[in-house]
Design a protein around this motif. Structure first.
Motif, PDB file in Angstrom:
ATOM      1  N   THR A 230       0.770  -0.995  -0.508  1.00  0.00           N
ATOM      2  CA  THR A 230      -0.312   0.406   0.296  1.00  0.00           C
ATOM      3  C   THR A 230       0.857   1.441  -0.642  1.00  0.00           C
ATOM      4  N   THR A 248      -2.403   6.164  -7.314  1.00  0.00           N
ATOM      5  CA  THR A 248      -1.402   6.453  -7.637  1.00  0.00           C
ATOM      6  C   THR A 248      -0.342   5.248  -7.954  1.00  0.00           C
ATOM      7  N   SER A 263      -6.260  -1.992   5.126  1.00  0.00           N
ATOM      8  CA  SER A 263      -7.031  -1.999   5.802  1.00  0.00           C
ATOM      9  C   SER A 263      -8.612  -1.679   3.969  1.00  0.00           C
TER      10      SER A 263
HETATM   11  P1  FAD Z   1      -3.989   1.039   6.979  1.00  0.00           P
HETATM   12  O1  FAD Z   1      -5.047   2.465   6.517  1.00  0.00           O
HETATM   13  O2  FAD Z   1      -3.403   1.796   8.008  1.00  0.00           O
HETATM   14  O3  FAD Z   1      -4.033  -0.274   7.675  1.00  0.00           O
HETATM   15  C1  FAD Z   1      -3.637  -1.028   8.284  1.00  0.00           C
HETATM   16  C2  FAD Z   1      -5.008  -2.661   8.285  1.00  0.00           C
HETATM   17  O4  FAD Z   1      -4.156  -3.294   9.005  1.00  0.00           O
HETATM   18  C3  FAD Z   1      -5.795  -2.192   8.821  1.00  0.00           C
HETATM   19  O5  FAD Z   1      -7.089  -2.521   9.081  1.00  0.00           O
HETATM   20  C4  FAD Z   1      -5.725  -2.666  10.717  1.00  0.00           C
HETATM   21  O6  FAD Z   1      -6.773  -3.442  11.300  1.00  0.00           O
HETATM   22  C5  FAD Z   1      -4.806  -3.729  10.131  1.00  0.00           C
HETATM   23  N1  FAD Z   1      -4.154  -4.812  10.824  1.00  0.00           N
HETATM   24  C6  FAD Z   1      -3.152  -4.331  11.821  1.00  0.00           C
HETATM   25  N2  FAD Z   1      -2.624  -4.640  12.536  1.00  0.00           N
HETATM   26  C7  FAD Z   1      -2.420  -6.353  11.801  1.00  0.00           C
HETATM   27  C8  FAD Z   1      -2.463  -7.316  13.041  1.00  0.00           C
HETATM   28  N3  FAD Z   1      -1.305  -7.290  13.173  1.00  0.00           N
HETATM   29  N4  FAD Z   1      -2.961  -8.202  11.153  1.00  0.00           N
HETATM   30  C9  FAD Z   1      -3.805  -7.857  10.339  1.00  0.00           C
HETATM   31  N5  FAD Z   1      -4.092  -7.043  10.790  1.00  0.00           N
HETATM   32  C10 FAD Z   1      -4.022  -6.010  11.015  1.00  0.00           C
HETATM   33  N6  FAD Z   1      -2.963   3.886  -0.922  1.00  0.00           N
HETATM   34  C11 FAD Z   1      -2.630   2.845  -1.694  1.00  0.00           C
HETATM   35  O7  FAD Z   1      -2.674   2.144  -1.349  1.00  0.00           O
HETATM   36  N7  FAD Z   1      -2.100   3.257  -2.909  1.00  0.00           N
HETATM   37  C12 FAD Z   1      -2.286   3.988  -3.813  1.00  0.00           C
HETATM   38  O8  FAD Z   1      -2.194   4.014  -4.809  1.00  0.00           O
HETATM   39  C13 FAD Z   1      -2.458   4.942  -2.970  1.00  0.00           C
HETATM   40  N8  FAD Z   1      -3.157   6.309  -3.841  1.00  0.00           N
HETATM   41  C14 FAD Z   1      -3.442   7.632  -2.966  1.00  0.00           C
HETATM   42  C15 FAD Z   1      -3.786   8.140  -3.537  1.00  0.00           C
HETATM   43  C16 FAD Z   1      -4.623   9.873  -3.117  1.00  0.00           C
HETATM   44  C17 FAD Z   1      -4.384  10.973  -3.678  1.00  0.00           C
HETATM   45  C18 FAD Z   1      -4.182   9.426  -1.436  1.00  0.00           C
HETATM   46  C19 FAD Z   1      -5.570  10.623  -1.058  1.00  0.00           C
HETATM   47  C20 FAD Z   1      -4.492   8.448  -1.012  1.00  0.00           C
HETATM   48  C21 FAD Z   1      -3.661   7.703  -1.570  1.00  0.00           C
HETATM   49  N9  FAD Z   1      -3.360   6.456  -0.821  1.00  0.00           N
HETATM   50  C22 FAD Z   1      -2.979   5.010  -1.979  1.00  0.00           C
HETATM   51  C23 FAD Z   1      -3.611   5.868   0.836  1.00  0.00           C
HETATM   52  C24 FAD Z   1      -4.888   5.167   1.140  1.00  0.00           C
HETATM   53  O9  FAD Z   1      -5.620   6.346   1.356  1.00  0.00           O
HETATM   54  C25 FAD Z   1      -4.682   4.952   2.566  1.00  0.00           C
HETATM   55  O10 FAD Z   1      -4.498   5.317   3.117  1.00  0.00           O
HETATM   56  C26 FAD Z   1      -3.402   3.395   2.302  1.00  0.00           C
HETATM   57  O11 FAD Z   1      -4.231   2.779   1.494  1.00  0.00           O
HETATM   58  C27 FAD Z   1      -3.976   2.518   3.605  1.00  0.00           C
HETATM   59  O12 FAD Z   1      -2.993   1.731   3.927  1.00  0.00           O
HETATM   60  P2  FAD Z   1      -3.369   0.578   5.122  1.00  0.00           P
HETATM   61  O13 FAD Z   1      -4.324  -0.510   4.598  1.00  0.00           O
HETATM   62  O14 FAD Z   1      -1.314  -0.212   4.973  1.00  0.00           O
HETATM   63  O15 FAD Z   1      -2.632   1.267   6.127  1.00  0.00           O
END
Ligand code: FAD
Length: 316
Positions: A230, A248, A263
């Motif tokens: 991500t 992106t 997430s």
């Molecule tokens: P988080 O949202 O923090 O989620 C982490 C997850 O892990 C949570 O659901 C939690 O419950 C789980 N978790 C925590 N610990 C454990 C564990 N031990 N075991 C199991 N589960 C656990 N994001 C992208 O991915 N790609 C893009 O291209 C992208 N482009 C973007 C463009 C714009 C203009 C904007 C504003 C945002 C963009 N984002 C993009 C960001 C996106 O909005 C999210 O912030 C991002 O995808 C979240 O990444 P994540 O799921 O790793 O983190």
């Protein structure tokens, strides 16, 4: 039916996979199809473009010149000479650099982020995604003679047909555009490329730390797949940007997508929601990723994934 041209950048002896996807779509329009090949025109590259539907290949070799400006200038002359009805570009760096400059030179609009295109006697209709892929919009060109469209990767499947060897037309460059490429650096990688992998093991912030991505690498290599990520973990510096999936980052469509500790934010989903089977592991049962998952495991990645790896390694 209009003549359709498809922009195709050659890298390491291969035309971009996106151009083969667009050529496959273009040949369903019934009109003539040509490829604009930027790079080296080896026999193999020309044959591949022909097999995917190009009856003509316009070859432009920018050498070590940064392609955007000179290729757009050459293409503008070519478009004015031949008047194609539709020119397709991919959502990729050089494609976007060229199409923006070309649109400015020709004074015509560009429809970008296309996920589908329909062509008939009434014109060209383009379906594109807005709001991170959650809303589809259909647009038509009103009076542009040459319609420029930028297509999202994986919108169409690349399939070779029974096309023959295309005619190759050499196109000269009007100057070098003023910028030269002085070095090329390739990221070392093993296993399939993320955008071509049939299995992807992707990790999010829930993996906890950069070193925990080793577990995902082991899983991916056991499955013959690639690691994805991500934006949150890319921004944290855990993995390089080249692994980012989403709005992106890259658009992927593997047979199997394993989402570990992700997430399921809209901007991530838009890059992977069309995968064959989505398997999600998340400790929060309300995580949005479960809304697109075919198989959901509510649990801690550190407890679920190691035994999965062990079981896979124990297979014959
Ligand atoms: P988080 O949202 O923090 O989620 C982490 C997850 O892990 C949570 O659901 C939690 O419950 C789980 N978790 C925590 N610990 C454990 C564990 N031990 N075991 C199991 N589960 C656990 N994001 C992208 O991915 N790609 C893009 O291209 C992208 N482009 C973007 C463009 C714009 C203009 C904007 C504003 C945002 C963009 N984002 C993009 C960001 C996106 O909005 C999210 O912030 C991002 O995808 C979240 O990444 P994540 O799921 O790793 O983190």
């Amino acid at each position: 039916m209009p003549t359709t041209w498809v922009f195709s950048e050659e890298t390491n002896g291969t035309p971009s996979s996106l151009s083969l996807e667009m050529l496959t779509k273009a040949r369903s329009f019934d009109g003539d199809v040509a490829a604009i090949l930027v790079g080296t025109a080896s026999e193999d590259v020309v044959a591949t473009l022909g097999a995917h539907g190009a009856s003509t290949v316009f070859h432009i070799d920018p050498g070590d010149a940064l392609p955007g400006a000179p290729v757009a200038a050459a293409l503008a002359d070519l478009v004015e000479e031949h008047g194609p009805g539709l020119v397709l570009f991919g959502l990729a760096y050089t494609d976007r650099d060229v199409v923006g400059r070309l649109a400015a030179r020709l004074g015509v609009p560009v429809l970008s982020n296309a996920v589908d295109i329909e062509v008939d006697d009434d014109g060209v209709r383009v379906v594109n995604e807005i709001n991170g892929g959650m809303t589809l919009v259909e647009s038509t060109f009103t009076d542009a003679a040459t319609r420029l469209v930028v297509v999202r990767p994986k919108s169409f499947a690349a399939e070779s047909g029974d096309g023959g060897t295309p005619d190759v037309v050499e196109v000269s460059l009007p100057g070098d555009g003023g910028a030269t490429i002085t070095g090329r650096h390739e990221e070392s990688a093993s296993g399939p490329k993320l955008e071509d992998a049939s299995i992807i093991v992707a990790g999010g912030r829930g993996m906890g730390a950069a070193e925990n991505f080793e577990l995902l690498e082991d899983l991916a290599s056991t499955l013959g797949g690639a690691v994805g990520a991500t934006r949150a973990v890319v921004d944290s510096g855990w993995v390089p940007y080249s692994l980012q999936v989403g709005q992106t980052g890259k658009t992927v469509k593997p047979d199997v997508y394993i989402a570990a500790g992700i997430s399921g934010a809209m901007q991530h989903l838009v890059g992977m929601k069309d995968s064959g089977t989505i398997i999600a592991v998340n400790k929060d049962e309300d995580a949005p990723i479960f809304g697109v998952a075919d198989l959901g495991i509510v649990g801690d990645v550190h407890k679920v994934l190691p035994p999965l790896l062990e079981a896979l390694e124990a297979r014959d």
